[in-house]
Design a protein around this motif. Sequence first.
Motif, mmCIF file in Angstrom:
data_model
loop_
_atom_site.group_PDB
_atom_site.id
_atom_site.type_symbol
_atom_site.label_atom_id
_atom_site.label_comp_id
_atom_site.label_asym_id
_atom_site.label_seq_id
_atom_site.Cartn_x
_atom_site.Cartn_y
_atom_site.Cartn_z
ATOM 1 N N ASP A 73 33.647 -7.726 26.388
ATOM 2 C CA ASP A 73 33.921 -6.375 26.865
ATOM 3 C C ASP A 73 35.214 -5.818 26.279
ATOM 4 O O ASP A 73 35.317 -4.616 26.000
ATOM 5 N N GLN A 74 36.209 -6.674 26.090
ATOM 6 C CA GLN A 74 37.438 -6.216 25.452
ATOM 7 C C GLN A 74 37.172 -5.752 24.018
ATOM 8 O O GLN A 74 37.675 -4.717 23.579
ATOM 9 N N LEU A 75 36.349 -6.513 23.299
ATOM 10 C CA LEU A 75 36.016 -6.136 21.933
ATOM 11 C C LEU A 75 35.206 -4.847 21.903
ATOM 12 O O LEU A 75 35.379 -4.002 21.011
ATOM 13 N N TYR A 76 34.320 -4.682 22.873
ATOM 14 C CA TYR A 76 33.494 -3.479 22.938
ATOM 15 C C TYR A 76 34.371 -2.235 23.110
ATOM 16 O O TYR A 76 34.221 -1.244 22.380
ATOM 17 N N LEU A 77 35.302 -2.275 24.058
ATOM 18 C CA LEU A 77 36.184 -1.135 24.292
ATOM 19 C C LEU A 77 37.075 -0.877 23.082
ATOM 20 O O LEU A 77 37.323 0.280 22.716
ATOM 21 N N ASP A 78 37.544 -1.948 22.445
ATOM 22 C CA ASP A 78 38.386 -1.789 21.261
ATOM 23 C C ASP A 78 37.626 -1.104 20.136
ATOM 24 O O ASP A 78 38.148 -0.200 19.468
ATOM 25 N N GLN A 79 36.367 -1.489 19.915
ATOM 26 C CA GLN A 79 35.574 -0.875 18.861
ATOM 27 C C GLN A 79 35.292 0.591 19.160
ATOM 28 O O GLN A 79 35.333 1.431 18.252
ATOM 29 N N ARG A 80 35.025 0.911 20.407
ATOM 30 C CA ARG A 80 34.752 2.302 20.772
ATOM 31 C C ARG A 80 35.982 3.183 20.559
ATOM 32 O O ARG A 80 35.884 4.306 20.054
ATOM 33 N N LEU A 81 37.156 2.683 20.933
ATOM 34 C CA LEU A 81 38.375 3.450 20.736
ATOM 35 C C LEU A 81 38.672 3.644 19.251
ATOM 36 O O LEU A 81 39.101 4.722 18.821
ATOM 37 N N ARG A 82 38.415 2.622 18.451
ATOM 38 C CA ARG A 82 38.694 2.738 17.025
ATOM 39 C C ARG A 82 37.676 3.633 16.321
ATOM 40 O O ARG A 82 37.982 4.227 15.283
#
Length: 222
Positions: free
Chosen positions: A48-57
Amino acid sequence: MSDILFQPLGNPVASGEGLDHIADIDPRLTRTHYFDGRLLTAEDLTRDQLYLDQRLRELGRVLGSGIMGGLELSLDRFTGLLTLQPGQALTPAGRVLELGSSLQVNLGERAMIAELNDGNYRRFNRALYAVVLRYVDVGTDIAEVFPKDLGATRGFQYALITESVQMGLVPLPVPLPKQSPLLIRSRLMREFLGNDQFSSLIPEDAVALGVLAIENDTPQWL
């Protein structure tokens, strides 16, 4: 009139081979499905941390890359002190870099520079360097890792991951000729401005702040 909806993934139960031909599936954008009674692991929360990071980027990449404000870089040639003022920038990878206070690096402190680079760079070669600001994450604090079975021993891991920015040098694949700084700068502008090949030299999680010339192990101009 009702909306016309499309489900490119089809029936998740009936779907099988050939799914990649009808949908753009990105495994980096997978998020955990939560429900009562599920046993969660560190892998689920990291996903989930990676998912949010990818969406923000993704949003950052749409806005473009470069310095948004501040981040003025200066060099004191006599002391070798690089000073970077606060500011914000967007990297080509879509990450926001924010420097909240001024950052100073003394290029003459070789012991500190060598320690940060695993013993390398006790001296600088004659060259042109891109001064960059890049994203880094650092493990901080200590948390105890409890054993999964009776035969295992306890261990330790980092408790927190702290995000920060760091200034660094990237060697440029062009020579430093015996010419006046004005001629060298004009050639750099002619060759590098708008050149995609130059952009590829800078790490995706970094932005270029300027070009530094070093000769005789001493900074000459920025």
